[in-house]
Enzyme design. Structure first.
Site, PDB file in Angstrom:
ATOM      1  CG  ASP A  38      -0.212  -0.336   2.524  1.00 31.69           C
ATOM      2  OD1 ASP A  38       0.833  -0.620   2.450  1.00 31.69           O
ATOM      3  OD2 ASP A  38      -1.177  -0.028   3.578  1.00 31.69           O
ATOM      4  CB  ALA A 138      -7.815  -9.535  16.121  1.00 34.52           C
ATOM      5  CB  SER A 142     -12.019  -3.358  15.519  1.00 38.73           C
ATOM      6  OG  SER A 142     -11.010  -2.579  15.916  1.00 38.73           O
ATOM      7  CB  SER A 143      -9.456   1.261  13.729  1.00 38.08           C
ATOM      8  OG  SER A 143      -8.746   0.689  12.595  1.00 38.08           O
ATOM      9  CD  GLU A 175      -7.358   4.084  11.659  1.00 37.15           C
ATOM     10  OE1 GLU A 175      -8.358   3.681  11.148  1.00 37.15           O
ATOM     11  OE2 GLU A 175      -6.516   3.123  11.969  1.00 37.15           O
ATOM     12  CG  ASP A 187      -7.520  -1.345   7.288  1.00 39.51           C
ATOM     13  OD1 ASP A 187      -6.708  -1.984   6.335  1.00 39.51           O
ATOM     14  OD2 ASP A 187      -6.814  -1.202   8.539  1.00 39.51           O
TER      15      ASP A 187
HETATM   16  P1  ADP Z   1      -7.731  -3.122  14.599  1.00 36.87           P
HETATM   17  O1  ADP Z   1      -8.362  -2.081  13.919  1.00 36.87           O
HETATM   18  O2  ADP Z   1      -6.585  -4.026  14.116  1.00 36.87           O
HETATM   19  O3  ADP Z   1      -8.586  -3.807  15.388  1.00 36.87           O
HETATM   20  P2  ADP Z   1      -6.582  -0.839  15.765  1.00 36.87           P
HETATM   21  O4  ADP Z   1      -5.635  -0.541  16.862  1.00 36.87           O
HETATM   22  O5  ADP Z   1      -6.337  -0.184  14.644  1.00 36.87           O
HETATM   23  O6  ADP Z   1      -7.004  -2.438  15.790  1.00 36.87           O
HETATM   24  O7  ADP Z   1      -7.982  -0.021  16.236  1.00 36.87           O
HETATM   25  C1  ADP Z   1      -8.717  -0.642  17.452  1.00 36.87           C
HETATM   26  C2  ADP Z   1      -9.115   0.575  18.345  1.00 36.87           C
HETATM   27  O8  ADP Z   1     -10.330   1.115  17.532  1.00 36.87           O
HETATM   28  C3  ADP Z   1      -9.508   0.181  19.750  1.00 36.87           C
HETATM   29  O9  ADP Z   1      -8.612   0.360  20.626  1.00 36.87           O
HETATM   30  C4  ADP Z   1     -10.618   1.403  19.801  1.00 36.87           C
HETATM   31  O10 ADP Z   1      -9.776   2.827  20.481  1.00 36.87           O
HETATM   32  C5  ADP Z   1     -11.230   1.634  18.686  1.00 36.87           C
HETATM   33  N1  ADP Z   1     -12.278   0.680  18.529  1.00 36.87           N
HETATM   34  C6  ADP Z   1     -12.570  -0.205  17.548  1.00 36.87           C
HETATM   35  N2  ADP Z   1     -13.652  -0.693  17.822  1.00 36.87           N
HETATM   36  C7  ADP Z   1     -14.536  -0.349  18.631  1.00 36.87           C
HETATM   37  C8  ADP Z   1     -15.745   0.026  19.586  1.00 36.87           C
HETATM   38  N3  ADP Z   1     -16.771  -0.968  19.062  1.00 36.87           N
HETATM   39  N4  ADP Z   1     -15.855   0.595  20.377  1.00 36.87           N
HETATM   40  C9  ADP Z   1     -14.947   1.419  20.786  1.00 36.87           C
HETATM   41  N5  ADP Z   1     -13.911   1.471  20.292  1.00 36.87           N
HETATM   42  C10 ADP Z   1     -13.434   0.772  19.237  1.00 36.87           C
HETATM   43 MG    MG Z   2      -6.993  -0.694  12.646  1.00 38.92          MG
END
Ligand code: ADP
Ligand code: MG
Length: 397
Positions: A38, A138, A142-143, A175, A187
Site C-alpha cells: 500500500d 486482532a 475494528s478501527s 484515523e 481498510d
Molecule cells: P484493529 O483495527 O486491528 O482492530 P486498531 O488499533 O487499529 O486495531 O483499532 C482498535 C481501536 O479502535 C480500539 O482500541 C478502540 O480505540 C477503537 N475501537 C474499535 N472498535 C471499537 C468499538 N466497538 N468501540 C469503541 N472503540 C472501538
Molecule cells: Mg486498525
C-alpha cells in the site's frame, strides 16, 4: 447479528431514553493478498468480513455530537462546531471516541486534505451508540469498521452527498489526524466497498477500486483466520524500517516508488542494491505481481487456483521482507500440510494472524492440526475462526 442489533438498540435506549432513528453497520476486513504494497503505491486485495460494527443513531437539537460504546462506560461529547478545535489541540489523539468524532470532523475538512469539504454549520447534533463483534486489535480492522459505520450513519442523517471512495478518505483522515494512527486507505475501502463473496481490488496510487468475485462459496472454500496472539514490541520500529528500505530502494533505482518496478527490473536491482534492500524490493515487486495474478486467476480459473499465490506471498514475507515470526510460519505450514489449498500471514507482520484457504471438508482437520502443533511447540493457543466475504457498510434499519 440480530442479537447485536437488539443490543445496540437497547444501549441507545438506555443512554437517551428514546428510540434510535436508524441502525447502520460496517464490517472489518481481511487482506487476501498484497502486504506492504500500500505505501509503495501498489495493489491490495482485501475483503469485508462477516464481523460488523453497528451504530444506532438519533438526532439532538443542541448541536452536540455524543458517542458511547458497549466496550466501556465513557460517554464522550462535543459541539459539532467545536470539533475542529478539539482535533487541533489533540483532544482525540489515541482515544476510541476519535474514530467516531474524527469522522464527523473530517467530513468538514477540505477535499484536498482528504476530507469531504462539507459545511457542517447547520447540521443537527446526534447521539451515536456503538456495538461490535469485530475483534479489537486482532488485525481485522475494528478501527475502520467503526469509522465506516459512523461515516454511513452521518451521511444518511445529515443528508450529505458523498460517494464511498471519498468516504474512505474521510475515514483515513480521521484515523491519521484525529486519532493519530498512520494507516493507509485499504481498510476503509474494504469496509465501504466490499460485496458478498467478493474482494476489493485497490490500486493504492490512483485509489481506483474494483470489486472482484471470489466464488469461495461455489468452490466450497472457507477462509480460516488463525490469530496467533503474538504482538511484537518491535512491530512499529520494524514497520518504519521496512518503509525506509522501500524508499531507499526506489530512490536507488530512480523511480518514484516501488510500484514503478517490474519483475524484469529485479536483475538490475540485485546489481545496484545491497542484499537486504534488494530482498525488501523483491518482496514488494513480486507481491504486486501476485496481487495482479490473483485477480486474473480468480477471473479465469476460479478460487481453487489461487492457493500457490498465497503460499508464495508467505515465503516472500518470511524470507525477503522478514516480517514473519515462528508462530505465523507454524500456522501456515501446518495448515498447508493438512488440507489448506493456500495459506499466508496477513497484516503488517511481527505477529498477528495468518489466513488459510480451506476446502469445507478439511476445516476440522486443519483446526485440530494447528491447535496440536501450537501445543507441541509450547506456543500460546491460537484463536481460530472462519470469515465469510461479506457486504460493505450499509443501513440496517
Ligand atoms: P484493529 O483495527 O486491528 O482492530 P486498531 O488499533 O487499529 O486495531 O483499532 C482498535 C481501536 O479502535 C480500539 O482500541 C478502540 O480505540 C477503537 N475501537 C474499535 N472498535 C471499537 C468499538 N466497538 N468501540 C469503541 N472503540 C472501538
Ligand atoms: Mg486498525
Amino acid at each position: 447479528m440480530t442479537d447485536l442489533r437488539d443490543d445496540t438498540r437497547d444501549l441507545f435506549r438506555a443512554l437517551t431514553g428514546a428510540e434510535p432513528v436508524g441502525l447502520w453497520s460496517a464490517p472489518g476486513r481481511v487482506n487476501l493478498i498484497g502486504e506492504h504494497t500500500d505505501y509503495n503505491d501498489g495493489f491490495v486485495l482485501p475483503f469485508a468480513i462477516d464481523r460488523r460494527t453497528l451504530v444506532a443513531a438519533g438526532a439532538r437539537d443542541d448541536g452536540v455530537i455524543r458517542v458511547a460504546s458497549a466496550l466501556g462506560d465513557e460517554v464522550v461529547e462535543a459541539p459539532v462546531a467545536e470539533l475542529g478545535a478539539l482535533v487541533a489541540e489533540g483532544g482525540l489523539q489515541h482515544h476510541w471516541a476519535g474514530y467516531a468524532l474524527g469522522v464527523a470532523w473530517a467530513l468538514g475538512e477540505p477535499v484536498e486534505r482528504g476530507g469531504a469539504g462539507l459545511d457542517l454549520v447547520a447540521v443537527p447534533g446526534l447521539d451515536l451508540v456503538i456495538d461490535s463483534n469485530v475483534p479489537i486489535g486482532a488485525g481485522l480492522s475494528s478501527s475502520a469498521a467503526l469509522e465506516c459505520a459512523v461515516a454511513v450513519a452521518l451521511t444518511d442523517l445529515w443528508r450529505l452527498d458523498v460517494d464511498r471512495p471519498r468516504l474512505a478518505r474521510v475515514g483515513r483522515l480521521a484515523e491519521n489526524e484525529a486519532v493519530g494512527a498512520p494507516t493507509g486507505i485499504m481498510d476503509q475501502s474494504a469496509s465501504l466497498l466490499g460485496r458478498r463473496d467478493a474482494a476489493v481490488f485497490l490500486d493504492c496510487r490512483s485509489l481506483d477500486a474494483e470489486v472482484v468475485d471470489l466464488g469461495f462459496a461455489a468452490a466450497g472454500l472457507t477462509v480460516l483466520v488463525i490469530d496467533t496472539h503474538v504482538k511484537h514490541s518491535h512491530a512499529t520500529g520494524g514497520y518504519r524500517e521496512r518503509r525506509a528500505s522501500c524508499e531507499a530502494g526506489a530512490a536507488a533505482m530512480g523511480v518514484p516508488s516501488l510500484r514503478d518496478l517490474e519483475v524484469d527490473d529485479l536483475p538490475r536491482a540485485r546489481e545496484l542494491l545491497d542484499d537486504v534492500t534488494f530482498r525488501r524490493v523483491r518482496h514488494v515487486v513480486t507481491e504486486n505481481r501476485r496481487v495482479l495474478d490473483t485477480v486474473r486467476t480468480l477471473r479465469l480459473e476460479g478460487a481453487a487456483a489461487i492457493g500457490p499465490l498465497l503460499d508464495a506471498s508467505h515465503v516472500s514475507m518470511r524470507d525477503d521482507f522478514e516480517i514473519s515470526v515462528p508462530e505465523l510460519d507454524l500456522a501456515v505450514e501446518t495448515a498447508q500440510s493438512n488440507g489448506a489449498i493456500g495459506a499466508r500471514m496477513t497484516g503488517g507482520g511481527f505477529g498477528g494472524a495468518a489466513i488459510a484457504l480451506v476446502p469445507e471438508g478439511e476445516l476440522s482437520r486443519v483446526k485440530v492440526a494447528v491447535d496440536g502443533a501450537f501445543a507441541e511447540h509450547g506456543f500460546t493457543a491460537p484463536t481460530l475462526f472462519t470469515v465469510t466475504p461479506s457486504e460493505g457498510a450499509t443501513r440496517e434499519t
